[in-house]
Design a protein around this motif. Structure first.
Motif, short mmCIF file in Angstrom:
data_model
loop_
_atom_site.label_atom_id
_atom_site.label_comp_id
_atom_site.label_asym_id
_atom_site.label_seq_id
_atom_site.Cartn_x
_atom_site.Cartn_y
_atom_site.Cartn_z
N SER A 39 9.35 2.13 -5.22
CA SER A 39 8.86 2.84 -6.04
C SER A 39 9.53 3.95 -6.05
CB SER A 39 7.62 2.92 -5.54
OG SER A 39 7.21 4.62 -6.43
N CYS A 48 -8.03 3.64 -4.07
CA CYS A 48 -7.25 2.52 -4.57
C CYS A 48 -5.71 2.64 -3.93
CB CYS A 48 -7.25 2.37 -6.26
SG CYS A 48 -9.53 2.11 -6.30
N ALA A 49 -5.56 2.70 -2.88
CA ALA A 49 -4.30 2.98 -2.44
C ALA A 49 -3.99 1.36 -1.99
CB ALA A 49 -4.13 3.62 -1.53
N LYS A 50 -4.11 0.17 -2.16
CA LYS A 50 -3.82 -0.95 -1.42
C LYS A 50 -4.05 -2.08 -3.01
CE LYS A 50 -6.77 -0.59 2.17
NZ LYS A 50 -7.51 -0.87 3.28
N LYS A 51 -2.82 -2.89 -3.02
CA LYS A 51 -2.92 -4.23 -3.89
C LYS A 51 -2.85 -5.02 -2.94
CE LYS A 51 -3.31 -5.65 -7.80
NZ LYS A 51 -4.78 -5.49 -8.82
N ILE A 80 2.95 -3.00 -10.55
CA ILE A 80 1.29 -1.83 -9.70
C ILE A 80 1.54 -0.76 -11.03
CG2 ILE A 80 -0.10 -1.51 -8.11
CD1 ILE A 80 1.19 -3.30 -6.10
N LEU A 94 -0.73 3.38 -6.87
CA LEU A 94 -0.90 3.80 -6.02
C LEU A 94 -1.51 4.05 -5.04
CD1 LEU A 94 1.15 0.41 -3.94
CD2 LEU A 94 -1.12 0.37 -5.06
N GLY A 97 0.22 -1.36 0.00
CA GLY A 97 -0.12 -0.24 0.13
C GLY A 97 0.68 1.51 -0.18
N ASN A 98 0.32 2.55 -0.28
CA ASN A 98 0.31 4.13 0.06
C ASN A 98 -0.26 4.53 0.93
OD1 ASN A 98 1.36 6.01 -0.66
ND2 ASN A 98 0.00 6.57 -1.93
N PRO A 121 -0.24 10.48 -4.45
CA PRO A 121 -0.37 8.68 -5.26
C PRO A 121 1.49 8.28 -5.84
CG PRO A 121 -0.95 10.52 -6.68
CD PRO A 121 -1.24 11.25 -5.78
N THR A 122 1.45 7.48 -5.84
CA THR A 122 3.12 7.02 -6.13
C THR A 122 3.24 7.29 -7.92
OG1 THR A 122 2.28 5.06 -7.25
CG2 THR A 122 2.78 4.99 -4.89
#
Length: 557
Positions: free
Chosen positions: A545, A522-525, A497, A500, A457-458, A463-464
């Motif tokens: 990242s 959508c901060a998690k994957k 990804i 994030l 996650g971020n 965002p990233t």
């Protein structure tokens, strides 16, 4: 605020250099210093990197950038950069916020972009834009000089029947415009204190065009125009070594996710784009830049505004080639031009930005500022005094010291500006994306076969990918997640990804009297692999990242 050094005066080069070297020598685990370029006069443009080296390499963490003094006379900005540097280093290990920031983030500071120009400004009476280098000089006119040797170039009034000014009957120290019916009385022209360089037609006086006319903030590649449109632009983009060094530094440090660029004056927090209307930029980018700027407003009391919409007066033949536009519109980095110091507002006559003003508003504002200077910094004001000029005979010299009243704060006002900016800088730097691995779990499928699941996650605000502009420019890099320690028989050893989100993208609001989180960003994957390995094997999940840093977590099977 606790600092190692004093901020009650403006640093000349030797003091700035000494302080930087002191920090680098005393705090080797926290501070690195490099010479980003050497100027024509042999001074160093220093770049300082601040992070806890024991918690990771500088490039392995989110980066945040700060600079000052791209314009020679805007020395408040270099002092602000030095104050932020000092506060972070001095308070590491004592202040929890500072300690966490430097454990997890890298701060890059170039405190004085133009050391030659700033030294000329601080050591002589002369004014200049960026560098003490001749650029498209023109002969002829009144050239600024300190005639009376008081260390300041003030105003010079010359009595002439052709003059456009007259003394105010209520206060002869005040000059007002001659109105259309004024045919009798004493009239004056007003110029910068200086000498006459003869030119053809010099019976009609003019101010000599500045020979030191380079403007470093018109020399960057995005939106660059030649000198006919934007004076001081230079021969070609990045023709000034000091400017090229800035661009090269940003490109060499791809973890930079935010930038604050110091200027004076006006009391403004300007955000890009500066080459098109904000409505033409991605709406998400404008949203986050407004929200970050609001923190600056809270700390500094400055007004946030978009450069193109409100700060630029001519939206057809606008100036461009600025560093902030280059950062955002070629690298996708959210950035701010911080215009320090605002006497007009203190004097009760603030600028009107993005709107029309009455014709005499500027003159009224100027005299309100002069009044403020007389009351708050009288050492920087001088009444009109007669002077025997070699070309004009009896003239009068007087007025304010523009350098340390309108362009920069008087020294007793300096520290308050710097402290407020340091508070904003810390909050801005904390808004960078922060990569995390929230959990790693294993499930035994068969002897020597395991399913590994990781939640990446971020935790940051941005965002990233930082901005939508970065996606459009195709400079945004994916988050890479690798699994190590066994044979991957299901899934890829390295997953990607695209991005994030940060919590800036979480949908929130108020609905029927309640506040609500409508939808998470959508901060998690969640990622999973099937691993062939013996029981007791250590499996490592590593996420990287470019802008959000690195996270590592291990699990023993």
């Amino acid at each position: 605020m606790k600092t190692t050094f004093k901020y009650d005066h403006y640093y000349k080069y030797d003091e700035l250099k000494s302080n930087i070297e002191f920090f680098a020598e005393k705090y080797p685990d926290l501070v690195s210093c490099e010479v980003n370029c050497v100027t024509e006069e042999g001074r160093n443009q220093y770049a300082v990197t601040i992070t806890n080296k024991k918690t990771g390499d500088a490039l392995s963490k989110p980066g945040w950038y700060l600079d000052g003094n791209i314009h020679a006379g805007e020395v408040t900005s270099s002092m602000a950069a030095m104050h932020t540097m000092d506060y972070l280093i001095t308070n590491y290990g004592e202040d929890d916020t500072v300690t966490k920031l430097l454990d997890t983030t890298t701060v890059y500071i170039i405190p004085r972009v133009t050391p030659d120009g700033a030294e000329t400004y601080l050591s002589t009476p002369y004014m200049l834009r960026s560098a003490n280098r001749d650029y498209l000089p023109e002969e002829g006119g009144i050239k600024g000089e300190d005639l009376d040797d008081d260390g300041v170039m003030r105003m010079m009034r010359i009595k002439t029947p052709y003059g456009a000014w007259k003394k105010d009957a209520k206060d002869p120290s005040v000059m007002i415009k001659r109105d259309p019916s004024d045919t009798e009385g004493e009239f004056y022209d007003i110029y910068t204190e200086g000498v006459l360089e003869a030119f053809e037609g010099d019976e009609n006086l003019k101010t000599k065009k500045a020979s030191w006319g380079l403007d470093f903030n018109r020399n960057f590649p995005l939106g660059w125009w030649p000198d006919y449109r934007q004076p001081g632009a230079g021969k070609y983009p990045l023709s000034n070594p000091e400017c090229k060094a800035l661009a090269d530094f940003v490109l060499a440090h791809p973890n930079i996710g935010g930038a604050a660029i110091g200027h004076t004056s006006g009391g403004l927090l300007l955000y890009p784009p500066g080459t098109k209307a904000s409505k033409a930029a991605p709406s998400f980018d404008i949203k986050v830049m407004k929200e970050i700027a609001e923190m600056g407003k809270q700390e500094l009391g400055y007004k946030p505004m978009n450069i193109f919409d409100s700060f630029i007066h001519d939206q057809e033949s606008y100036d461009s080639g600025a560093f902030d536009d280059w950062c955002y519109q070629t690298q996708g980095i959210p950035c701010y031009t911080v215009e320090f110091w605002d006497v007009p507002t203190k004097a009760g006559k603030p600028h009107v930005w993005g709107g029309e003003e009455e014709p005499d508003a500027g003159l009224e504002r100027y005299y309100a500022c002069v009044k403020w200077v007389k009351e708050n910094a009288p050492q920087y004001y001088s009444d009109w005094k007669e002077y025997d000029h070699p070309a004009f005979g009896k003239v009068e010299i007087g007025g304010i010291n523009f350098k340390f009243t309108l362009q920069n704060p008087p020294e007793n006002f300096l520290c308050a500006e710097l402290e407020a900016d340091t508070k904003f800088n810390i909050r801005f730097a904390k808004a960078m994306p922060q990569l995390a691995i929230d959990s790693v779990n294993s499930e035994k499928i068969a002897d020597g076969v395991y399913k590994i699941t990781a939640l990446v996650g971020n935790h940051g605000y941005l965002p990233t990918n930082l901005t939508e502009e970065a996606k459009i420019l195709k400079v945004a890099k994916p988050v890479c997640v690798a699994v190590k320690g066994g044979e991957v028989i299901g899934g890829k050893a390295q997953e990607k990804i695209d991005a994030l989100a940060g919590y800036s993208q979480t949908a929130t609001g108020a609905f029927y009297g309640n506040i609500s989180t409508f939808a998470n960003a959508c901060a998690k994957k969640k990622l999973s692999w099937v691993i062939k390995a013996a029981e007791g094997t250590v499996i490592t999940i590593e996420a990287c990242s470019e802008k959000a840093g690195k996270a590592v977590k291990e699990i023993t099977l």
